[in-house]
Scaffold this active site. Structure first.
Site, PDB file in Angstrom:
ATOM      1  N   GLU A 326       0.809  -1.225   0.000  1.00 43.95           N
ATOM      2  CA  GLU A 326       0.000   0.000   0.000  1.00 43.95           C
ATOM      3  C   GLU A 326       0.843   1.277   0.000  1.00 43.95           C
ATOM      4  O   GLU A 326       0.534   2.226   0.727  1.00 43.95           O
ATOM      5  CB  GLU A 326      -0.917   0.026   1.236  1.00 43.95           C
ATOM      6  CG  GLU A 326      -1.908  -1.105   1.250  1.00 43.95           C
ATOM      7  CD  GLU A 326      -2.770  -1.105   2.505  1.00 43.95           C
ATOM      8  OE1 GLU A 326      -3.974  -1.321   2.358  1.00 43.95           O
ATOM      9  OE2 GLU A 326      -2.244  -0.909   3.611  1.00 43.95           O
TER      10      GLU A 326
HETATM   11  C1  NGO Z   1      -4.043  -4.618   4.791  1.00 41.26           C
HETATM   12  C2  NGO Z   1      -3.054  -3.522   5.141  1.00 41.26           C
HETATM   13  C3  NGO Z   1      -2.824  -3.408   6.637  1.00 41.26           C
HETATM   14  C4  NGO Z   1      -4.143  -3.434   7.394  1.00 41.26           C
HETATM   15  C5  NGO Z   1      -4.902  -4.700   7.042  1.00 41.26           C
HETATM   16  C6  NGO Z   1      -6.220  -4.758   7.750  1.00 41.26           C
HETATM   17  C7  NGO Z   1      -1.956  -5.292   4.279  1.00 41.26           C
HETATM   18  C8  NGO Z   1      -0.910  -6.180   3.765  1.00 41.26           C
HETATM   19  N1  NGO Z   1      -1.854  -3.985   4.454  1.00 41.26           N
HETATM   20  O1  NGO Z   1      -3.163  -5.758   4.655  1.00 41.26           O
HETATM   21  O2  NGO Z   1      -2.107  -2.233   6.915  1.00 41.26           O
HETATM   22  O3  NGO Z   1      -3.894  -3.418   8.782  1.00 41.26           O
HETATM   23  O4  NGO Z   1      -5.127  -4.795   5.655  1.00 41.26           O
HETATM   24  O5  NGO Z   1      -6.969  -5.886   7.446  1.00 41.26           O
END
Ligand code: NGO
Length: 514
Positions: A326
């Site tokens: 992300e």
């Molecule tokens: C995503 C995000 C995390 C969140 C999570 C919550 C990933 C790999 N990045 O997973 O920062 O905490 O969802 O479900």
């Protein structure tokens, strides 16, 4: 009369359609096939049982594994359970020798007169002991002395894992968890033969490990958590204590420092890591994708080198997890430059890189492992990247997803995940186009935006994590929901005596009293 017979019919109908759980008592003989994860092969010996008595002794070629078993048996049986220096006639023997199936494989034989676990390596003996624990009456997992008796059903189990990677992840960044809480989780996951614990040590809301060359990361960046809850961090000695506690339970710790995004705690601690040279305030919300290390500054790479260097030095396991997810406030080209350099730095410190699957957007090193966390079965870039993949599909394996809309904890962005959903997929055939041989295993991540205590952790992980453990360990030929939910239900009384705050899913036939 008519009413009575209608009622009788109804009662009979109900009794035949609802599977009535066997009322196991604390000392009942456990069914030989009641083990989770399902062994590769199990042959019961009808009518044969071994009894643990006040004269049972333990011999082990792997002293730590023998000690752990003896300690637990002493606690719940009250018997002396001595450790002896030669295999005891009529006792429990844990032997190194030769079995097929590699380091983690084992063979367990229970006859009327003896219990023997045979394995190539201590890891196999440890796994065999976890199976033996589940074959004991559940009261054997109690922390206080129980009346017994202590029968173990007779038979032979020959067992080895489907995948080398069977993991859990705990996000200690959104909420901080003490060493004792992490060790408690280690004890719980070890019983299901998980062999990796991935610790998400840094995120926007907190930095949780001391780095001597950048001390404010922990002291300032670690002072916060989601929602204004208390922060915290591990000293290096505490981290090493977790590592060694895990090691003695056949679990390798994988530390994650998430980068270049998810870095607000670091950016707030050191102004020079920001492109504009201004440190942002600490953050306690739950948004994602707003922070980025400054990829064009050389100091950023000095930072990465020193952080990863110090972490590698206290991490005996082969992996460093670099996050990489992300990074929506990092330009794609900058992301690529940054992740490529970060991977080289990790490699220079002697470690193999794991990244969230977004890492395939950089130029992953041939050894870099991608952790798939998508919500669909199609991701061509990951499937064709030609590298090993750890399967954590968010809609199946994310332990922070709610079981259903009424679950008090957790999130729903990847859907709701009941026990049957967590169990009902094949990691070897999930991602379209990914060769099965590229699947390294399965991990259940527990993100902690809404999770604050051990009781919360346990509520979300149990019973879904044992379901994932079974997907990762058991041959897919054993996959069978009807049989699984019986075996899983049999774990309920064990969790009760262990004090595990599990979710009583209505999909599972829990035995009475669990
Ligand atoms: C995503 C995000 C995390 C969140 C999570 C919550 C990933 C790999 N990045 O997973 O920062 O905490 O969802 O479900």
């Amino acid at each position: 009369m008519k009413i009575r017979s209608t009622l009788t019919v109804l009662v009979i109908l109900l009794a035949s359609s609802v599977s009535v759980p066997q009322s196991a008592t604390a000392a009942s003989v456990v069914a030989f096939d009641a083990v989770v994860p399902a062994p590769a092969s199990a042959s019961p010996s009808a009518g044969v049982t071994y009894q643990i008595t006040s004269s049972t002794a333990v011999y082990s070629d792997a002293p730590e594994v023998g000690d752990q078993l003896a300690r637990q048996l002493r606690r719940s049986t009250g018997y002396p359970i001595p450790i002896v220096t030669t295999p005891p006639a009529g006792g429990i023997t844990l032997r190194l020798g030769s079995v097929s199936g590699g380091d983690e494989a084992y063979q367990l034989d229970v006859t009327a007169s003896a219990i023997t676990v045979l394995a190539n390596r201590p890891a196999g003996l440890f796994n065999g002991v976890q199976t033996l624990r589940q074959l004991l009456p559940y009261a054997a997992d109690s922390a206080t002395v129980q009346p017994g008796p202590w029968p173990v059903p007779g038979g032979r189990i020959v067992d080895q894992p489907r995948y080398p990677y069977r993991g859990a992840m705990l996000d200690v960044a959104r909420h901080f968890f003490s060493v004792a809480a992490v060790e408690r989780y280690i004890d719980q996951i070890a019983l299901y033969k998980l062999n990796y614990l991935h610790l998400h040590l840094s995120d926007d809301q907190g930095w949780r490990i001391v780095i001597d060359s950048w001390p404010r990361l922990a002291t300032y960046g670690g002072s916060t958590a989601v929602g204004g809850d208390p922060g915290g961090y591990y000293t290096k000695a505490q981290y090493q204590e977790i590592v060694s506690y895990a090691t003695s339970r056949n679990i390798t710790i994988i530390p994650e420092i998430d980068m270049p995004g998810h870095t607000n705690a670091a950016l707030a601690s050191y102004a020079e890591l920001n492109c504009d040279g201004v440190a942002p305030p600490l953050y306690t919300g739950t948004e994602v994708g707003f922070s980025s290390l400054c990829t064009s500054k050389e100091i950023t790479y000095t930072f990465v080198d020193q952080v990863l260097g110090e972490l590698a030095a206290i991490t005996p396991g082969p992996y460093l997890h670099l996050g990489g997810d992300e990074a929506s406030s990092t330009q794609p080209a900058d992301y690529k430059t940054f992740m490529n350099r970060a991977q080289d730095i990790a490699a220079a410190h002697g470690k193999t890189v794991i990244g969230w699957h977004d890492v395939v957007n950089a130029t992953p090193l041939p050894t870099t492992i991608a952790q798939y966390w998508g919500t669909t079965q199609r991701n061509t870039a990951v499937a064709t990247a030609g590298r090993k993949v750890i399967m954590s599909p968010a809609s199946r394996a994310y332990l922070d997803m709610k079981y259903n809309r009424r679950t008090p904890l957790g999130q729903t962005w990847a859907g709701t995940i009941e026990v049957r959903d967590a169990y009902g997929w094949d990691p070897g055939a999930y991602l379209t186009g990914l060769p099965p041989s590229q699947v390294m295993g399965v991990e259940g991540p527990l993100w902690t935006e809404t999770i604050r205590t051990s009781a919360d952790i346990e509520y979300m992980a149990f019973p879904r994590l044992p379901a994932l453990a079974e997907l990762a360990w058991s041959p897919y030929s054993t996959h069978d929901w009807t049989a699984f939910k019986q075996r899983l239900g049999a774990q309920g009384p064990r969790w009760r005596v262990m004090g595990v705050n599990y979710y009583h899913s209505t999909q599972i036939a829990w035995p009475a009293g669990s």
